[in-house]
Motif scaffolding. Structure first.
Motif, short mmCIF file in Angstrom:
data_model
loop_
_atom_site.label_atom_id
_atom_site.label_comp_id
_atom_site.label_asym_id
_atom_site.label_seq_id
_atom_site.Cartn_x
_atom_site.Cartn_y
_atom_site.Cartn_z
N LYS A 59 -0.76 5.55 1.76
CA LYS A 59 -1.69 4.68 2.46
C LYS A 59 -1.01 3.74 3.43
O LYS A 59 -0.43 2.73 3.03
N THR A 94 -8.49 -0.90 -1.65
CA THR A 94 -7.94 -1.99 -0.87
C THR A 94 -8.48 -1.98 0.56
O THR A 94 -8.29 -2.92 1.30
N ASP A 137 -10.84 5.88 2.02
CA ASP A 137 -10.18 5.77 0.73
C ASP A 137 -10.93 6.68 -0.23
O ASP A 137 -12.15 6.75 -0.18
N THR A 160 0.79 -1.24 0.00
CA THR A 160 0.00 0.00 0.00
C THR A 160 0.81 1.28 0.00
O THR A 160 0.37 2.30 -0.52
N THR A 174 0.59 -2.40 -5.83
CA THR A 174 -0.69 -1.70 -5.79
C THR A 174 -1.60 -2.32 -6.85
O THR A 174 -1.12 -2.94 -7.81
#
Lengths: 805, 287, 171
Positions: free
Chosen positions: A725, B189, B194, A706, A784
């Motif tokens: 992230k 994800t 997000d 991530t 990713t």
């Protein structure tokens, strides 16, 4: 997420003795932290304190033509506005001393510090920054490390021009003064054996190219410092540093004062992970402002600044060739890497030191050659980060091992076992594995992760039409576990006093950075002195009080500071038992300390209450205190110029098996389960070590899947948690960890360092698992969704090694 | 950024008066305005108006087959509402993917709409639900309102047809027929927290192997969240077989204009719209 | 002259007055004006949850709330959560289960967990994971945090009493 099932070793603690070793001991600082009482640097405000802000470059590469600070200085509430011109005495900082805190003639990356303001409030300081006018003359921007090697590439550190317009080369001075004739910041080379001979004897040779990306520490507490001078010119720093004693000396050098006049206090820090091993420009800048204003100056980053101006993990392009015999015995290994150094040199450039260990010694490789060039670019510069190059090296080596195994037609476990190190081995690089649990780690992780069965079953499903695939992959690692003698000394000092009430104050050089070192040190002392944890106070945060230590890095604190604390405790125990012996007549050797008393070793019979005994010593005509010191220097060696030598007193090993689910329609990879087996020497604090390993696994998950600091043409595209992230709570895998207790002879109670180990294997194991799921090999991190999807659908660009020699 | 006045009106009337008087930065949850203004990306007007205290601008009510949702309704309140969960489930699904609990507790439906992000989580389901927005103003001493379809309200990233003196006061959603099937997909994800690389909403009535009243919307593949009229037409009333699904996916491919940014490339967004719409239609078939 | 707003609200159960600039966030007010530093700045954009507080019984990111908006409302911070039985159970569980490392994210997660258990007393593991999805932790890998929240929840249901720490904690 199932219960973490940790194996209890038969060599574990002996409950009958009331030992604390191997127990689940809550961290001593946890109650304060959980109630919000802990005062981090952000929470500290000194009377009369000013707030500082830094003006950073808006250009990636440019000459500074002029800086106009007049309007900023005129703003009410502004106490000082400084540029390089105001601190002509500033000195270069960093590992290669290649930059000044405040830049003089040119900026080389977006983060570059141009000016700084000290004001009554953060808001005023920010407003003042907006009033500073900087004229730039743009220079050609160089952001591709391959291009940096071209003969006609723009120079990032040309020799500064003298007053006559000619070069002002000053031989023997740091890069910041002399410049660099090319863009090569650092070269590190290592060789053992004869690679050509090894290759000639190979039945099979495989070559791979890998690319590793930028990630950054993301400490939840942003960087900050408070600097204050007293009227005599003594500097007091409240700092988040992980290496207080090294920095004390460096700050003194920067200020040209006696190091004895620098005192560093370390408030609890909101995360370290290696980010605080170097001095960064903001620290000297705060010091300059404090000196100029005569007031305490506090400088705290915003989160955006933290992303832009704190170090990253070093991005690496890596070529790896290895060969083996037809029986699967490794014959040679050759690695070349190109490190993107960014504009300046910090510890990131020295990560080859660790990378070459993995290349040469994770497995037995008779012939080996390793070379790294770190080149200057106009990108952000990289520092040290948990694992210190080993995430990069292990990603390459362990993905490559799977490729070799497949080419040979051997399963990945057998291939690794065939080449794995054994206890007693001394590698050609000089590392002596006095204990080595690698084969146990491999077997345990494979067995508990049901690796072989799943590995075969997943491959059989490659073309079954189901868009969601499962995969399993493994990777192993080797990392220093008994310190790392990268300086002439790798030692740590302890001062231990026991007061009249048998309360222990443990004064250690080792900093607590959240990892739980103070608890484990207290535990080790309690073990020696037969006291409960509540009888110990740990002091570890003030260079005027604590004895010297190299710093918190290289997974060294439990091992080095632990041995140091044990040494001090044993001296205290000797003194106490000698006194007891003189009073009761039993030999000191027949006595012991337990539950706050002197007891007879054979029977456990209580002889004296410890507190009373100590008081009798203190208030006797001898009038003595029980106070001891100990300095522990591990029996490791500083490596020679060829990088050979037994650099650590012990080595940690691990194998992790990762199971993933790959949705081929989206490219989304879910990390389902991690089964780890770690040679930790011995478990000291089960709660603490589980926490280190789980946290490391999830950090490794972020590295693999991530996290991606997107640096494009020198611009940082995602300086925020929205697009950088970190793994969040719902994403974590099931974790199953086994501890392999090899009882290291030099380790404190048999333990080895483990702080960095758990993050190291994940990316490689995930890459291998994705291959096992899909038959597609990914060689660039991170995985990713779009990158994976492209690879699965043939839309990825293959990596090439196009680096000039 | 010198704010001369802060106000927190209690009534819509009062708020509209303030709006009429001059440049105002209105906010409800503040979850977008606060970080944008602190980072200097948005310049605050001299008057900062907190809408959260306006009475009667929250709440969810059903009347004559129309669900009226006050603009100040938070994402959490939407999720707690029985009518949203049972009858407007696609909106509930989108709220579940919205940011985090803390942001769902603060962020309002009106704010998410007025923010007009191409990737706004609630916009796709609201388009599928044929939502209309109600705008209020007070031009001549009297409150006047106008209602328009959400699709007409959204102009581009951060841009809507709301006039400076107007407030978005409510959202109206005609209750879908019993048995309405709604599905929301957000690519990512994480379950939430997000910004979606793409999102898809699908709504329809099942009728003997066919889909009727088909509504498809996409997020993050055009300057605004959009309805996909051509894809809807390919599906409307037809037997949902593989050919029809292929045709709908091909039609959708012509309706989107995804850009490349740091979250995804245009190519990948297009691939995902096609793959995921296909999957959602296949799921709908087996539903 | 920039505007100042006088506000009155309840803070951890006690009436409080403050004078704030309109652009000031609730986080800045709590930390810099009032001096309650348990609420942390982690990102200023509502992405990390380190500044989680309770307002009128629900959690929000204090960095995204205008301080002026606290007027008339009921605000509870980690300092207030601490003083409640549920806060105490959570704190004990966080300590016992090793949910704290550097500790910087911990107060925010404590407040969020408090709210989670308040609104969902029977939270299962998946609910706990989703419940703290807005709180970033860089040290622990979340596992022990999730276990700690589950343990505190179990204590509330009277299932398994949290073991008293055998070791007296310092401080």
């Amino acid at each position: 997420m199932a219960e973490l099932r940790a194996k209890t070793s038969p060599q574990g603690s002996d409950p009958a003795r009331g030992s604390l070793i191997g127990k689940r001991i809550p961290k001593m600082d946890a109650p304060d932290k959980a109630s919000g009482r802990t005062r981090y640097i952000h929470d500290i405000n000194l009377p009369g304190q000013l707030h500082a802000k830094i003006l950073r470059s808006s250009e990636r590469h440019a000459k500074i033509v002029s800086i106009d600070t007049r309007a900023a200085k005129a703003l009410p509430g502004v106490h000082a506005v400084i540029t390089a011109a105001d601190v002509p005495w500033q000195r270069p900082i960093g590992v290669a001393k290649d930059h000044l805190p405040l830049k003089t003639d040119r900026v080389r990356s977006l983060r570059d510090e141009i000016a700084a303001v000290a004001a009554d409030s953060v808001e005023i300081a920010e407003e003042a920054l907006g009033l500073i006018r900087v004229d730039y003359a743009p220079l050609p921007v160089l952001t591709d490390p391959v291009a940096a090697l071209a003969p006609d590439a723009p120079r990032i550190h040309p020799a500064p021009q003298g007053a006559d317009g000619g070069p002002s080369l000053k031989p023997g001075l740091p890069v910041a003064y002399t410049g660099k004739p090319d863009n090569v910041a650092m070269v590190m080379e290592y060789a053992q054996g004869d690679v050509a001979a090894g290759e000639a004897g190979s039945a099979l040779v495989v070559e791979d190219v890998f690319r590793l990306h930028y990630v950054t520490h993301c400490c939840l507490g942003v960087s900050g410092v408070i600097a204050e001078f007293d009227p005599s010119g003594n500097l007091l720093l409240y700092s988040n540093t992980q290496v207080p004693f090294l920095h004390k000396r460096e700050f003194a050098e920067l200020l040209d004062i006696d190091p004895g006049r620098v005192r560093i206090i370390q408030p609890p820090i909101g995360g370290g992970f290696g980010s605080k091993l170097d001095i960064y420009p903001f620290e000297p800048i705060a010091i300059f402002l404090a000196k100029i204003t005569g007031r305490p100056v506090k400088l705290v980053f915003t989160r955006e600044e933290e992303f832009l101006a704190s170090p990253t993990r070093q991005p690496v392009l890596l070529k790896l060739r290895s060969g083996c015999t037809k029986d699967g015995v490794l014959t040679f290994r050759e690695v070349e890497t190109l490190h993107d150094n960014g504009a300046y040199t910090s510890w990131g450039a020295t990560t080859p030191f660790v990378m070459m260990q993995t290349v040469s010694s994770l497995y037995r490789v008779p012939h080996c050659r390793y070379r790294t060039r770190a080149v200057y670019t106009n990108n952000p510069y990289a520092g040290s980060f948990r694992g210190y190059g080993n995430l990069q090296a292990t990603f390459a080596v362990e993905a490559h091992m799977d490729r070799l195994a497949e080419a040979l037609g051997i399963d990945p476990l057998e291939f690794r076992l065939k080449n794995a190190q054994d206890p007693g081995e001394v590698t050609p690089q000089g590392m002596h594995f006095k204990t080595c649990g690698l084969k146990d780690c491999l077997r345990t992780a494979a067995e508990r992760g049901d690796f072989l069965r799943k590995h075969a079953a997943n491959r059989a499903r490659w073309s079954d039409g189901d868009p969601v695939k499962r995969g399993v992959g493994m990777a192993s690692m080797l990392h220093v576990g008994g310190g790392a003698k990268i300086y002439p000394s790798d030692g740590c000092g302890t001062i231990l006093k026991i007061d009249d009430f048998a309360h222990v104050t443990l004064i250690t050089g080792a900093s607590e950075i959240g990892q739980g070192s103070e608890t484990v040190l207290a535990q080790l002392v309690c073990e020696e002195l037969g006291l409960p944890l509540s009888a110990v106070t740990v002091v570890n945060n003030d260079t005027d009080i604590t004895p010297w230590d190299v710093g918190v890095h290289a997974s060294r604190t439990t091992f080095i500071a632990g041995n140091s604390a044990i040494g001090a405790a044993r001296k205290a125990k000797d003194k106490i038992l000698a006194l007891a012996s003189s009073k009761c007549g039993d030999a000191a050797e027949a006595l012991d300390l337990a539950e706050g008393c002197v007891v007879k070793k054979a029977t456990g019979e209580r002889v004296f209450e410890l507190a009373k005994l100590i008081r009798s010593l203190h208030f006797s005509d001898k009038a003595e205190l029980v106070m001891t010191t100990h300095y522990y220097e591990p029996p490791s060696v500083h490596q020679d110029k060829q990088f050979k030598g037994d650099v650590s007193a012990a080595y940690a090993w691990a194998t992790q098996v990762c199971e993933v689910e790959v949705d081929t329609r989206t490219g989304i990879v879910r990390l389902v389960k991690v089964t780890g087996a770690h040679d930790v020497g011995r478990v000291l604090n089960r709660l603490g070590i589980e926490g280190q390993i789980e946290g490391g696994i999830v950090m490794g998950q972020g590295y693999a899947l991530t996290e991606n600091l997107m640096v494009e043409d020198g611009w940082v595209r995602n300086p925020n948690f929205r697009d950088y992230k970190l793994v969040t709570a719902p994403e974590i895998p099931e974790i199953d960890v086994s501890f392999i207790e090899t009882m290291d002879g030099e380790g404190p109670q048999g333990a080895k360092g483990v702080g960095e180990a758990p993050a190291i294997c994940i990316a490689a194991a995930v890459a291998n698992a994705i291959y096992n799921a899909t038959g597609v090999r990914l060689t660039s991190l991170p995985f990713t969704p779009e990158r994976v999807y492209r690879a699965l659908h043939g839309a990825a660009q293959p990596l090439e090694w196009n680096v000039p020699q | 950024m010198t704010i001369e006045r802060y106000c927190a009106p209690r009534t819509l009337d009062e708020a509209l008066e303030i709006l009429r008087a001059g440049p105002v930065s209105p906010f409800a949850g503040g979850t977008d305005l606060m970080p944008q203004s602190q980072a200097g990306r948005v310049r605050l007007a001299p008057v900062l108006m907190n809408l959260r205290r306006i009475e009667g601008m929250g709440g969810i009510a059903e009347n004559d087959g129309v669900v009226r949702i006050g603009a100040l309704t938070t994402m959490t309140q939407l999720m707690d509402s029985a009518v949203v969960r049972e009858r407007l489930n696609i909106l509930w699904q989108a709220c579940d993917h919205f940011a985090s609990d803390q942001l769902r507790n603060a962020g309002t439906l009106g704010g998410n709409i007025c923010n007009a992000s191409p990737a706004g989580d609630t916009l796709v389901p609201l388009l599928v639900l044929d939502a209309r927005v109600e705008l209020a103003q007070k031009p001549n001493g009297r409150i006047e309102t106008r209602k328009l379809p959400l699709a007409e309200f959204l102009l581009g990233p951060g841009r809507t047809t709301r006039a400076p003196q107007e407030l978005l006061s409510a959202i109206e959603i005609p209750l879908p027929a019993e048995g309405f099937y709604g599905a929301f997909f957000k690519l990512g994800t994480r379950p939430a927290l997000d910004i979606s690389a793409i999102s898809i909403g699908l709504g329809a009535l099942h009728d003997d192997g066919c889909l009727r009243s088909v509504r498809i919307a996409f997020g993050a593949v055009a300057p605004t969240a959009i309805r996909a009229a051509r894809a809807e037409a390919e599906l409307e009333g037809r037997l949902l077989d593989q050919d029809v699904i292929d045709a709908a996916v091909q039609a959708a491919d012509t309706e989107i204009h995804p850009i490349s940014d740091l979250r995804a490339s245009g190519w990948y967004r297009r691939e995902m719209v096609c793959n995921m719409l296909r999957r959602m239609l296949e799921d709908a078939r087996s539903h | 002259m920039p505007a100042r707003i006088d506000i009155a609200f309840r803070l951890n159960g006690v009436g409080k007055r403050a004078s704030v600039a309109p652009e000031t966030s609730a986080l800045e007010m709590l930390r810099e004006v009032i001096g309650l530093t348990g609420t942390k700045y982690g990102c200023g954009e509502g992405e990390c949850g380190a500044c989680t507080i309770l307002v009128d019984g629900v959690t929000i990111n204090a960095c995204l709330m205008f301080a002026a908006d606290c007027d008339g409302r009921d605000v509870m911070t980690i300092e207030g959560v601490n003083a409640t039985p549920r806060g105490e159970a959570l704190r004990r569980a966080f300590v016992e289960h090793g949910a704290v490392q550097c500790g910087f994210c911990t107060p925010g997660i404590m407040v969020q967990a408090w709210h989670l258990l308040e609104s969902n007393p029977h939270a299962d593991q998946a609910t706990i994971q989703r419940g703290i999805e807005g709180n970033l932790c860089r040290c622990t890998g979340y596992k022990k945090i999730i276990e700690a929240v589950a343990a505190a929840e179990a204590v509330e249901r009277g299932q398994t009493p949290v073991e008293q720490s055998r070791e007296v904690q310092r401080g």
